[in-house]
Each structure stands twice: as C-alpha cells, then as structure tokens.
Design a protein around this motif. Structure first.
Motif, PDB file in Angstrom:
ATOM      1  N   ASN A 218      32.453  42.610  57.719  1.00  0.00           N
ATOM      2  CA  ASN A 218      32.665  41.884  56.460  1.00  0.00           C
ATOM      3  C   ASN A 218      31.390  41.339  55.842  1.00  0.00           C
ATOM      4  O   ASN A 218      31.427  40.813  54.733  1.00  0.00           O
ATOM      5  CB  ASN A 218      33.598  40.699  56.696  1.00  0.00           C
ATOM      6  N   SER A 219      30.280  41.413  56.553  1.00  0.00           N
ATOM      7  CA  SER A 219      29.046  40.833  56.030  1.00  0.00           C
ATOM      8  C   SER A 219      27.855  41.469  56.722  1.00  0.00           C
ATOM      9  O   SER A 219      27.981  42.019  57.833  1.00  0.00           O
ATOM     10  CB  SER A 219      29.020  39.326  56.273  1.00  0.00           C
TER      11      SER A 219
ATOM     12  N   GLY B 143      25.005  46.110  53.591  1.00  0.00           N
ATOM     13  CA  GLY B 143      25.922  45.035  53.232  1.00  0.00           C
ATOM     14  C   GLY B 143      25.942  44.730  51.755  1.00  0.00           C
ATOM     15  O   GLY B 143      26.487  45.500  50.968  1.00  0.00           O
ATOM     16  N   LYS B 144      25.317  43.623  51.396  1.00  0.00           N
ATOM     17  CA  LYS B 144      25.426  43.021  50.064  1.00  0.00           C
ATOM     18  C   LYS B 144      25.942  43.928  48.934  1.00  0.00           C
ATOM     19  O   LYS B 144      26.991  43.650  48.373  1.00  0.00           O
ATOM     20  CB  LYS B 144      24.089  42.409  49.661  1.00  0.00           C
TER      21      LYS B 144
ATOM     22  N   MET C  60      27.256  46.727  48.857  1.00  0.00           N
ATOM     23  CA  MET C  60      28.265  47.715  49.275  1.00  0.00           C
ATOM     24  C   MET C  60      29.622  47.526  48.598  1.00  0.00           C
ATOM     25  O   MET C  60      30.341  48.494  48.356  1.00  0.00           O
ATOM     26  CB  MET C  60      28.406  47.621  50.792  1.00  0.00           C
ATOM     27  N   GLY C  61      29.996  46.289  48.306  1.00  0.00           N
ATOM     28  CA  GLY C  61      31.307  46.028  47.699  1.00  0.00           C
ATOM     29  C   GLY C  61      31.189  45.368  46.334  1.00  0.00           C
ATOM     30  O   GLY C  61      32.179  44.852  45.816  1.00  0.00           O
ATOM     31  N   ASN C  62      29.968  45.380  45.776  1.00  0.00           N
ATOM     32  CA  ASN C  62      29.746  44.775  44.450  1.00  0.00           C
ATOM     33  C   ASN C  62      30.229  43.320  44.399  1.00  0.00           C
ATOM     34  O   ASN C  62      30.675  42.847  43.349  1.00  0.00           O
ATOM     35  CB  ASN C  62      30.455  45.615  43.375  1.00  0.00           C
ATOM     36  N   GLY C  63      30.166  42.644  45.533  1.00  0.00           N
ATOM     37  CA  GLY C  63      30.594  41.248  45.599  1.00  0.00           C
ATOM     38  C   GLY C  63      31.745  41.053  46.582  1.00  0.00           C
ATOM     39  O   GLY C  63      31.954  39.969  47.118  1.00  0.00           O
ATOM     40  N   HIS C  64      32.485  42.102  46.834  1.00  0.00           N
ATOM     41  CA  HIS C  64      33.576  42.039  47.815  1.00  0.00           C
ATOM     42  C   HIS C  64      32.973  42.064  49.228  1.00  0.00           C
ATOM     43  O   HIS C  64      32.031  42.808  49.480  1.00  0.00           O
ATOM     44  CB  HIS C  64      34.509  43.241  47.612  1.00  0.00           C
ATOM     45  N   PRO C  65      33.542  41.262  50.143  1.00  0.00           N
ATOM     46  CA  PRO C  65      32.969  41.190  51.490  1.00  0.00           C
ATOM     47  C   PRO C  65      33.177  42.473  52.304  1.00  0.00           C
ATOM     48  O   PRO C  65      34.245  42.690  52.874  1.00  0.00           O
ATOM     49  CB  PRO C  65      33.733  40.020  52.135  1.00  0.00           C
ATOM     50  N   ILE C  66      32.167  43.308  52.296  1.00  0.00           N
ATOM     51  CA  ILE C  66      32.204  44.516  53.126  1.00  0.00           C
ATOM     52  C   ILE C  66      30.779  44.839  53.541  1.00  0.00           C
ATOM     53  O   ILE C  66      29.835  44.627  52.772  1.00  0.00           O
ATOM     54  CB  ILE C  66      32.883  45.713  52.407  1.00  0.00           C
TER      55      ILE C  66
ATOM     56  N   TYR D 200      39.283  42.074  59.457  1.00  0.00           N
ATOM     57  CA  TYR D 200      39.310  42.575  58.082  1.00  0.00           C
ATOM     58  C   TYR D 200      38.450  43.832  57.916  1.00  0.00           C
ATOM     59  O   TYR D 200      38.535  44.524  56.907  1.00  0.00           O
ATOM     60  CB  TYR D 200      38.762  41.522  57.117  1.00  0.00           C
TER      61      TYR D 200
ATOM     62  N   SER E 251      38.938  46.840  51.076  1.00  0.00           N
ATOM     63  CA  SER E 251      37.480  46.845  51.172  1.00  0.00           C
ATOM     64  C   SER E 251      36.938  48.264  51.031  1.00  0.00           C
ATOM     65  O   SER E 251      35.944  48.495  50.335  1.00  0.00           O
ATOM     66  CB  SER E 251      37.020  46.261  52.517  1.00  0.00           C
TER      67      SER E 251
END
Lengths: 480, 480
Positions: free
Chosen positions: A109-110, A280-281, A283-289, A313, A319
C-alpha cells in the motif's frame, strides 16, 4: 460540519491531528479544495501551478483513473486471497516495463511497505542483514527504514532510535558538493571514486567478520537534493555488491514511472539491472498502492524460508484497476515522451537563467526531475539556503507550489505532474527570474536563521532533527 | 487481456505474483468477480456466503461508501501537507467514538503501518524499547511487527529473522486451552493468574536492568483462535504496565468498529482506557486506510523528540471521505446493534449445535466475532484440527466462506460483514449441523496430516513456519 472555514479546519487540525504531521508553509498553510491536471485550487478558487506533486503523476484527478477506480469500487474490492484478473494484469504489465529478470511482483500500500519488504527479501535471500545505504538517504517512515535513514538518525534529539550496527553509510555520489567534486577531480574519475568507497566499506564489513546483505539507494537521490549519479556509478557499485554476495535494491518510489523521460525506470539510465526494485508514489496517482518487483530466485528464497506474505489491502481489485489506468494514461498521452521533451526544455530555460543569475550554481536534472543548486559563491559553492527559502516563499505568493531540498536545503526541486507543459515552464521561469532579481537587488530581507517572515518557520537545525522523517517539507520542500 | 479464463488467471498469477502471497484454498482457489453485502460471486455467478470478510465491514461495495470515494476522487486526492476538511472531520468523528483522553490521530494506509507507528510513539514517550506481547500474537507484516510475532519467529526455518531481546512474550489469557484453564482454576481467579504473569515478567525485565516501554495486544485475540480475555484481565495488566512506567497499546485492527456489538471498540468491553489504539481493516471497507489514536501527552512526546511523521497517502481526502462514509453506514444502518443482535443469535444457535455435537468443545464470542473450538474429547480438550479442516473444505463446497485459526488450527472462526443476518446464521448452522453429522458418521476421510483431499494443502507444520505472517490462511483460515 459541512463547509468548514479555513480557520475552523486549522483549529480542528490542531486539536486532532498529531503535531508531527506537518503542513506545507506551516504558519500560513494552504487549504486546497480541488485539483485538475497540474493545477490546484484553494478555498477562494485561487489557482496554483503544482511543480512538486510527483504522486498525482498523470495529472490530478485524471478522468480515466477516476473512472477505473469508481467502476471497480462498485463491483468488488477484496483481498488477494481470491483469484482476480486485475492483480495479474497489473503484475504482467509492470514486469513488461522492466528487464525480463524482474518478473515477480508483491503488491503493497505504500513505498514504505515496499521498501520494508525489499529488506526482508534481501535478508532471506542472502541470509545476511548488513545493508549499505547512501548518506542522506530516505526510504520511508516505518522503523526498519528509519534505521536506514542515517542522516536523520544522526541528528535525533532524544537518542531513543539509533542506527543499528548492521546499517553502513557510504558517501552520496553528489559530484557538485559531495566528497569528490567535479571541480577537484577529472569528471571521468568520479564514478570510480565514489564506487571505490563502497568497495572499501565492504572490506571494512568483512574485516569485522560480517557479510553484506545488500545495497539500497534511490535510482536518483531525491531527498539528498536531486542528485544524479555520475555515469557508470551504479554499474561499478553493483559489481562490488554482487562480488560480496549482496543484492541490489533500487528505490524508484519517487523517481519511477517515466519521470526520467528516456526510460520508464530511472535505473535504466545507468544501464544496470537491480535484483529488487520498489515503486510507489506515482503508481496510483494518489491512491495507496506500491509494489516490489524481484527475480524468480529471490522470490523462491523468500518462499522457501517458510515466510508467507499477506498484505490485507495490497493488490486489491480497486488498487490494481487504478494502477492499470495510470499505465494506460502514461502510454496513451505519451507522458514519458512529454517528460523528456518538457524536461529538456526546463534544462535549457534554467541554463538561460543561470547565465543571468550567479546564484544558480548548478542545474541538474533528467526528465521532469530537476534541481537548481543555489550558491552564495560559484567558486566555493557555499549553499544559499536563506535565498532558497525566500524563493519558495515568493513562489507561493505567485501561486506556484515549489520545494527545496538537500542537506543544506538550498536546492530548488522540481517534480511536477507529468502533464506539465512548456508554457508552464515559461511561466515558472518568468517568476524565478523576477525573484532572483529581487534577491540580487539586495532590497529583500533574508532570514539568516533560514526562517523568513513570508513563511514563518522553525530554524533549519530544528527541522533537520527528525528521526528518519524528512522534516524540511514543513517549509515547502521535499516529500510531497 | 480482457476477460481471462480462470486457468489463465492462475497461470499469470503463478508467473508474476510472489509465491509467498497465498490464495485461499491454494489448490482449488476461487475466482471472485463481484460482491454485494455479505455475498461474493465467482466467475460462474455462484453465490458464496461470506463469513470471514471483516474488511468489507459494512457489506461489500456498499453504495454510500462507493459514492463517497468516487465523488472525492473526481475532486481532489492529495497529501495531508495541505489543509483539507475530510482529514479533520474524520479525526474528530473517530475521537468522538473513543474515551476523551484519546484525542490525537495519525492516519496511515494499513494496520501494519499503524502498529509500527504505535511502537514508535511508545518508544519516544517512554524512552524505552522493551515490549510485552502475548503468545501467538500477530500485529502486522513489516519487520518491526514480525519482531513481535514471537509465535511465528519461533517456528522459522532459515533462522534469519530472530526475536529481538527487547520483545518479551507472556501467556495468552486463553481460559479454554491456555496456561490457566477454566477446568483447573476457579473462573474468578483466571484474570489475576494471567495478569500476574505480566507482573512477573516485568520483574524479570527489571532484574535484567531494563525497563518496559509498553504492552501491545489485540483487544480480543483474533489469530490466536478467537480468544476473549477473562473479565478484568486488561485492567490488571494495564495497572502493572503503568506502574512500571510503560504504555498500553490496544490493537483494534481486526476487532474494532463495532464488531463486538455492545461497544464501538472491543477494549471498552474490559472497561479500560489504553494509551494508544490502532485501527485498520474495516475502516475503509476495503480501501487502504488505518489510524493510530493516542493522548495529547504521547503525541507531544513524539513531536518534541524532533520526529516528523509524513505518510504520503495517509489521511488523503479520498481515504478520509471513505472513512467518513463507513462511519455513516455503521450509524445509519445500526450495524453495531445488528452485530450484537445477530452475534447473540449466533451464540444461541451454536450452543444448540454444541448440545448435539460432542466435537464442539467451546463456543465463544462477542458480537460478530465468534469461535467454535473443535475437540476430539471434551475432557482432554484435544484439538480436532483435521476435523476443522474438513469442515472448512466442506463449507466451501456448500458455498460458505469460513476459516479456522488458533495454534492448533482447530477453531472455526467467524467474522462476517456486519450486515450478516439471522437467516444467514440459520443457513450456516444447517450446513454445520450436516457436516458435523458427516464427521460423526465416520464415513468421511480425515487427513491425519491436516491435509485433506478436498483442499489439498501443505501439512500443518509447514504452514505454521512463516516469519510473522499468518500462513494458516492458505487453507481458508484467518487474516482476510
């Protein structure tokens, strides 16, 4: 509680959010209520040009990403204990962007969870725990990664969290103001000089009867002040580490996903193939992935030790739908190519500024990852920290979100959403030119304590004493 | 890659997802394509009754939660460096559900990140690092928490990850099959007996010249086999820990948000006020969000040590919008009250099953957190692990998702979405009754290796050797 005023928001934040969670411009924070592309808007609908948000990578609230997330949320969002297409599709597409050796994915998630897992993989593969890290490194906020963020630990006040013996720090290959500088050594020797330090450190570790588990570094050092390693550095370091039986971990959390422009991953620019990559960062355009990608061999070592990895998650259908959509947009909108084109334009324009302003000691960057190293004197390279602070505060007044970084906090740091345009660059450079002129005029008051009246802030030293967490962001610098 | 067949999904998963990431029913996994309320659907639209998903807490894909997330994704999703209403509103609402002392919130993306931060808070507040944990504890997958999951570490194969000296394990207050049992001691003595063990351990720590930083436990032990502590246990333990200068951390990641029925938080059932509470899984109904809540004093200690805490995605506007929506649904649909009502109905029905089936040694539960402890003999309480395995495999055939847990993996564990109904309970009990009859008939083949033909799986011992990660889920058990 509908529609809080800015002051009500501030009051509630003061009451209920840990003080250690700092705001940008802590003494005059910005309340952002919406964002689109490379622009953010405050509660009075003032538009800010976002030059720092490397998380909202394909542009804030990109409709394709929003749609993918919303659609999947309606259908299913559960854990990876069940088979699902999204997780395997995203794993496949990610590995297709990487060297073929890197074929096995773990979703988290991060970036912090990813780097923590990378350490576990290295440890179980090598059966060793000694890690080599770069000076000034920052790899995340969980305890195992604070252990590696030596530069923070050294400054810590209460002495509770100390650097473990198994963490070994080596000089960061900053050729502008590091241990070996390009004004003191032939440029072609620098990679070897810095890499030899790693070799020497390995020898010291061996002399103490220990063995190296691995080497971890960002592919370009973000928190250290937009450091781009000399060509060949990583190749030489990887050889030393591999010869010693260690594995190599490239942290692409801040610099991955095409930011570098000519490649999808920054390490590719150095012609190396790491054993483990973390992302990370963006990867989800702001979504935690976030994710860890590694080789079959390392993955097999981890599995054979009996460890099972379950992340509640991690890799869930929502995600992964979002992760796939981000990859779509990078491809469809040719954002990698845009990063290269606009990034090169930034370098040209920044070098033009450098011709006009002695305060710019160095312009360095790749793609949309660019640093301006501000100096009081180009010969001595004495860092212009107060001036950098003034620039950030003034840019904020001009509605441009910018940050500064590096151990002296004198490096103006740019890492905008990837849809940044040449027009945005022109606008930024116009304002920078104006602000540098203000400084040159001597008419502005610079705070010798590195604390200006524009953005009242604690003195620099206090800011740098975090335990592994990069506190400079308090004043509009790194770690967006 | 649109519309993969189940076999294609399996093949891609084998190729690209780390083997350590296990599937439910690894040798005959389920492909779930959609879910609604307490039901999940496979690729052939078979409906499964979900008795284990404590993450999709207010029901899979709840429209209010989906709408809140979708709406906020369109408007803004950025980090907590900017002021935003959602983060302060959620912090306020969470603290309103807690004792007034617990007023300061830190948002993270997972229970693991939350527990890791809780350890940091304890450490910086007490300036000590020795932690007391319960036998069989599981608190998360990052390195610092694997350190605490002593039961896993003991079983590890490769000897790479060992229990630090600063982690001290104490007997889990399992009055049915723990160190002090209700058939060997007067029931009213049990809380004191188990709590005295903590006191003794503190004395041992002191005798070694160390000091206790804190005590961490789930408010009810989930992985240990649905363990409900004897009344008064936590009060006594908290007193010992506080007398020694330590802090108390209650992990509500699995058991919080009203699951216990009569309270929002399970620790409230024991009449205690912890110094730090962590929460996660149900908090976002599947979306990655978690939190740590603590006192002003502990928060101040953390801030004054110079540490800054920045979590890239933690507390972002989308996560917090979803967190708020989950709280809305719990309130509006009276899910806490439902957990109490349906949970009590489960206990009644399970006790009726117990009257009919000698295999049920113990029925224990609070709200929608219920365990059936299966035994070969009610006197000796010898665990009926193979039988438990058979039950889980058969329930799957009956399209009921269930899990088993505990050190012997003989405890049938129930923790369904909170919208579970009495009709669902009736259906479940009908099937359980049928399956227990099958076992009693002696006509079924039980695998002595704890590995049945219905869900081929590795033998038990192999499953339990994970390093801190609860591997029993491989076979349809815990950690959903």
């Amino acid at each position: 509680m509908e529609g809080l005023t800015k002051n009500e928001t501030i009051d509630l934040r003061r009451m209920h959010i840990g003080k250690s969670c700092a705001l940008f411009f802590a003494h005059d924070p910005i309340k952002i209520v919406r964002a689109k592309g490379q622009y953010m808007y405050d509660e009075e609908d003032n538009e800010y040009l976002d030059c720092i948000n490397n998380v909202c990578h394909v542009g804030h609230c990109h409709p394709h990403v929003v749609e993918a997330g919303s659609k999947q949320m309606q259908i299913l969002n559960t854990n990876s204990r069940f088979l699902h297409d999204n997780i395997v599709k995203l794993a496949k597409r990610l590995t297709e962007t990487l060297p073929s050796e890197l074929s096995v994915v773990y979703f988290t998630n991060s970036g912090s969870e990813a780097n923590d897992l990378a350490l576990r993989l290295a440890k179980h593969h090598t059966k060793q725990s000694d890690m080599i890290v770069l000076e000034g490194a920052y790899h995340g906020h969980v305890i195992s990664l604070i252990d590696l963020s030596t530069y923070k630990l050294d400054d810590m006040k209460d002495g509770v969290h100390n650097k473990p013996k198994s963490v070994h720090m080596v000089a960061c290959p900053d050729i502008y103001r590091g241990k070996y500088r390009d004004d003191e050594h032939p440029k072609e020797d620098l990679a070897k000089l810095y890499a030899d330090d790693v070799k020497e450190l390995i020898d010291v570790i061996h002399n103490h009867g220990d063995t190296v588990s691995g080497f971890i570094a960002e592919s370009m050092q973000s928190c250290g002040g937009q450091i781009i390693y000399p060509d060949g550095y990583l190749q030489k370091v990887f050889k030393h580490v591999h010869d010693a039986g260690g594995v190599t971990i490239m942290d692409e959390v801040q610099v991955g996903f095409g930011r570098v422009g000519n490649h999808m991953w920054s390490f590719q620019d150095q012609g190396v193939i790491p054993d483990i990559v973390t992302m990370g960062k963006p990867m989800g355009n702001g979504h935690p992935i976030a994710a860890v990608v590694t080789t079959k061999e390392i993955s097999a070592s981890f599995a054979s030790c009996g460890a099972e990895y379950f992340n509640t998650y991690g890799g869930n259908p929502v995600s992964c739908a979002i992760g796939l959509a981000v990859l779509d947009v990078i491809e469809l909108e040719k954002l990698k190519e845009n990063a290269l084109k606009v990034g090169n334009y930034v370098l040209v324009k920044f070098r033009q500024l450098m011709d006009k302003h002695q305060i710019i000691g160095d312009v360095r960057g790749k793609g949309l990852f660019v640093g301006l190293d501000l100096v009081k004197d180009r010969k001595t390279r004495e860092p212009a920290s107060e001036e950098a602070k003034y620039v950030i505060a003034r840019l904020k007044e001009e509605h441009i979100l910018y940050s500064r970084d590096g151990p002296h906090r004198n490096v103006l740091k740019m890492k905008p959403p990837m849809c940044f345009t040449e027009q945005n660059v022109d606008h930024l450079c116009e304002k920078l030119d104006m602000i540098f002129k203000e400084i040159k005029s001597g008419q502005v008051k610079l705070d010798a304590n590195n604390s200006s009246s524009a953005i009242e802030e604690p003195p620099l030293k206090k800011l740098c004493t975090g335990i592994g967490i990069d506190t400079s962001v308090l004043n509009g610098t790194k770690q967006s």
